[in-house]
Scaffold this motif. Sequence first.
Motif, mmCIF file in Angstrom:
data_model
loop_
_atom_site.group_PDB
_atom_site.id
_atom_site.type_symbol
_atom_site.label_atom_id
_atom_site.label_comp_id
_atom_site.label_asym_id
_atom_site.label_seq_id
_atom_site.Cartn_x
_atom_site.Cartn_y
_atom_site.Cartn_z
ATOM 1 N N PHE A 39 0.841 -1.200 0.000
ATOM 2 C CA PHE A 39 0.000 0.000 0.000
ATOM 3 C C PHE A 39 0.874 1.247 0.000
ATOM 4 O O PHE A 39 0.656 2.175 -0.770
ATOM 5 C CB PHE A 39 -0.954 0.002 1.198
ATOM 6 C CG PHE A 39 -1.864 1.184 1.234
ATOM 7 C CD1 PHE A 39 -2.944 1.273 0.378
ATOM 8 C CD2 PHE A 39 -1.638 2.232 2.121
ATOM 9 C CE1 PHE A 39 -3.792 2.383 0.400
ATOM 10 C CE2 PHE A 39 -2.473 3.342 2.150
ATOM 11 C CZ PHE A 39 -3.551 3.415 1.279
ATOM 12 N N SER A 40 1.887 1.263 0.859
ATOM 13 C CA SER A 40 2.778 2.415 0.942
ATOM 14 C C SER A 40 3.582 2.607 -0.339
ATOM 15 O O SER A 40 3.649 3.708 -0.876
ATOM 16 C CB SER A 40 3.735 2.252 2.127
ATOM 17 O OG SER A 40 4.644 3.323 2.180
ATOM 18 N N THR A 41 4.171 1.521 -0.826
ATOM 19 C CA THR A 41 5.095 1.603 -1.961
ATOM 20 C C THR A 41 4.395 1.611 -3.316
ATOM 21 O O THR A 41 4.648 2.480 -4.149
ATOM 22 C CB THR A 41 6.087 0.422 -1.909
ATOM 23 O OG1 THR A 41 6.727 0.429 -0.640
ATOM 24 C CG2 THR A 41 7.127 0.531 -2.998
ATOM 25 N N ASN A 42 3.518 0.642 -3.542
ATOM 26 C CA ASN A 42 2.939 0.444 -4.868
ATOM 27 C C ASN A 42 1.650 1.220 -5.121
ATOM 28 O O ASN A 42 1.322 1.491 -6.267
ATOM 29 C CB ASN A 42 2.686 -1.039 -5.117
ATOM 30 C CG ASN A 42 3.958 -1.853 -5.025
ATOM 31 O OD1 ASN A 42 5.042 -1.367 -5.310
ATOM 32 N ND2 ASN A 42 3.833 -3.089 -4.615
ATOM 33 N N VAL A 43 0.918 1.527 -4.072
ATOM 34 C CA VAL A 43 -0.331 2.266 -4.270
ATOM 35 C C VAL A 43 -0.076 3.764 -4.082
ATOM 36 O O VAL A 43 -0.110 4.535 -5.041
ATOM 37 C CB VAL A 43 -1.447 1.770 -3.322
ATOM 38 C CG1 VAL A 43 -2.702 2.609 -3.474
ATOM 39 C CG2 VAL A 43 -1.756 0.299 -3.577
ATOM 40 N N VAL A 44 0.230 4.174 -2.858
ATOM 41 C CA VAL A 44 0.456 5.603 -2.585
ATOM 42 C C VAL A 44 1.760 6.074 -3.228
ATOM 43 O O VAL A 44 1.808 7.141 -3.826
ATOM 44 C CB VAL A 44 0.450 5.877 -1.063
ATOM 45 C CG1 VAL A 44 0.749 7.341 -0.779
ATOM 46 C CG2 VAL A 44 -0.895 5.473 -0.461
ATOM 47 N N GLY A 45 2.787 5.249 -3.150
ATOM 48 C CA GLY A 45 4.088 5.615 -3.714
ATOM 49 C C GLY A 45 4.088 5.781 -5.221
ATOM 50 O O GLY A 45 4.944 6.453 -5.778
ATOM 51 N N SER A 46 3.111 5.179 -5.887
ATOM 52 C CA SER A 46 3.031 5.316 -7.341
ATOM 53 C C SER A 46 2.118 6.468 -7.769
ATOM 54 O O SER A 46 1.807 6.613 -8.939
ATOM 55 C CB SER A 46 2.558 4.008 -7.978
ATOM 56 O OG SER A 46 1.210 3.753 -7.645
ATOM 57 N N GLY A 47 1.685 7.280 -6.793
ATOM 58 C CA GLY A 47 0.928 8.478 -7.140
ATOM 59 C C GLY A 47 -0.523 8.497 -6.717
ATOM 60 O O GLY A 47 -1.206 9.500 -6.897
ATOM 61 N N ASN A 48 -1.040 7.421 -6.155
ATOM 62 C CA ASN A 48 -2.438 7.393 -5.722
ATOM 63 C C ASN A 48 -2.528 7.868 -4.273
ATOM 64 O O ASN A 48 -2.844 7.101 -3.363
ATOM 65 C CB ASN A 48 -3.012 5.980 -5.885
ATOM 66 C CG ASN A 48 -4.510 5.930 -5.666
ATOM 67 O OD1 ASN A 48 -5.139 6.947 -5.387
ATOM 68 N ND2 ASN A 48 -5.072 4.749 -5.777
ATOM 69 N N SER A 49 -2.237 9.146 -4.051
ATOM 70 C CA SER A 49 -2.148 9.686 -2.689
ATOM 71 C C SER A 49 -3.497 9.784 -1.984
ATOM 72 O O SER A 49 -3.549 9.969 -0.775
ATOM 73 C CB SER A 49 -1.482 11.064 -2.705
ATOM 74 O OG SER A 49 -2.277 11.980 -3.428
ATOM 75 N N LYS A 50 -4.609 9.630 -2.706
ATOM 76 C CA LYS A 50 -5.932 9.704 -2.100
ATOM 77 C C LYS A 50 -6.557 8.332 -1.883
ATOM 78 O O LYS A 50 -7.748 8.216 -1.610
ATOM 79 C CB LYS A 50 -6.855 10.559 -2.958
ATOM 80 C CG LYS A 50 -6.428 12.016 -3.001
ATOM 81 C CD LYS A 50 -7.382 12.860 -3.797
ATOM 82 C CE LYS A 50 -6.916 14.310 -3.803
ATOM 83 N NZ LYS A 50 -7.819 15.154 -4.593
ATOM 84 N N ALA A 51 -5.740 7.263 -1.978
ATOM 85 C CA ALA A 51 -6.243 5.904 -1.775
ATOM 86 C C ALA A 51 -6.714 5.724 -0.337
ATOM 87 O O ALA A 51 -6.103 6.255 0.595
ATOM 88 C CB ALA A 51 -5.142 4.899 -2.094
ATOM 89 N N ASN A 52 -7.800 4.991 -0.165
ATOM 90 C CA ASN A 52 -8.338 4.709 1.160
ATOM 91 C C ASN A 52 -8.007 3.270 1.552
ATOM 92 O O ASN A 52 -7.955 2.384 0.702
ATOM 93 C CB ASN A 52 -9.848 4.913 1.178
ATOM 94 C CG ASN A 52 -10.212 6.349 0.875
ATOM 95 O OD1 ASN A 52 -9.576 7.271 1.366
ATOM 96 N ND2 ASN A 52 -11.225 6.545 0.058
#
Length: 103
Positions: A39-52
């Motif tokens: 979640f930290s690296t592949n989701v938010v770290g790839s630009g999806n900063s608004k992921a829940n």
Amino acid sequence: MKKLFILTCLMALHLQTSMAIDQINGVYQIKTAQDLVDFSTNVVGSGNSKANALLTNDIDMSGVVFSPIGNDQSKYAGSFDGGCHFIRNLTINTPDKSKVGLF
């Protein structure tokens, strides 16, 4: 026969660790230490900063390399529901920064 069995087990293990984090209604379900790292690296770290996200289990981060969710360039702006679960033994090794945490 044993070699085939071992190879099959290793292939199954590889498939399990490469699976994406489950989502329900667009909310990432964090149930393992690897899910939290992904979640930290592949989701938010790839630009999806608004992921829940929703923590669905207690997680032990012993021995896991972890980078905070979000960073100075991409601040985390999503919702992270702890679901009354614990994250234990979280270590963040950033000697060049102070005031770091999960986010």
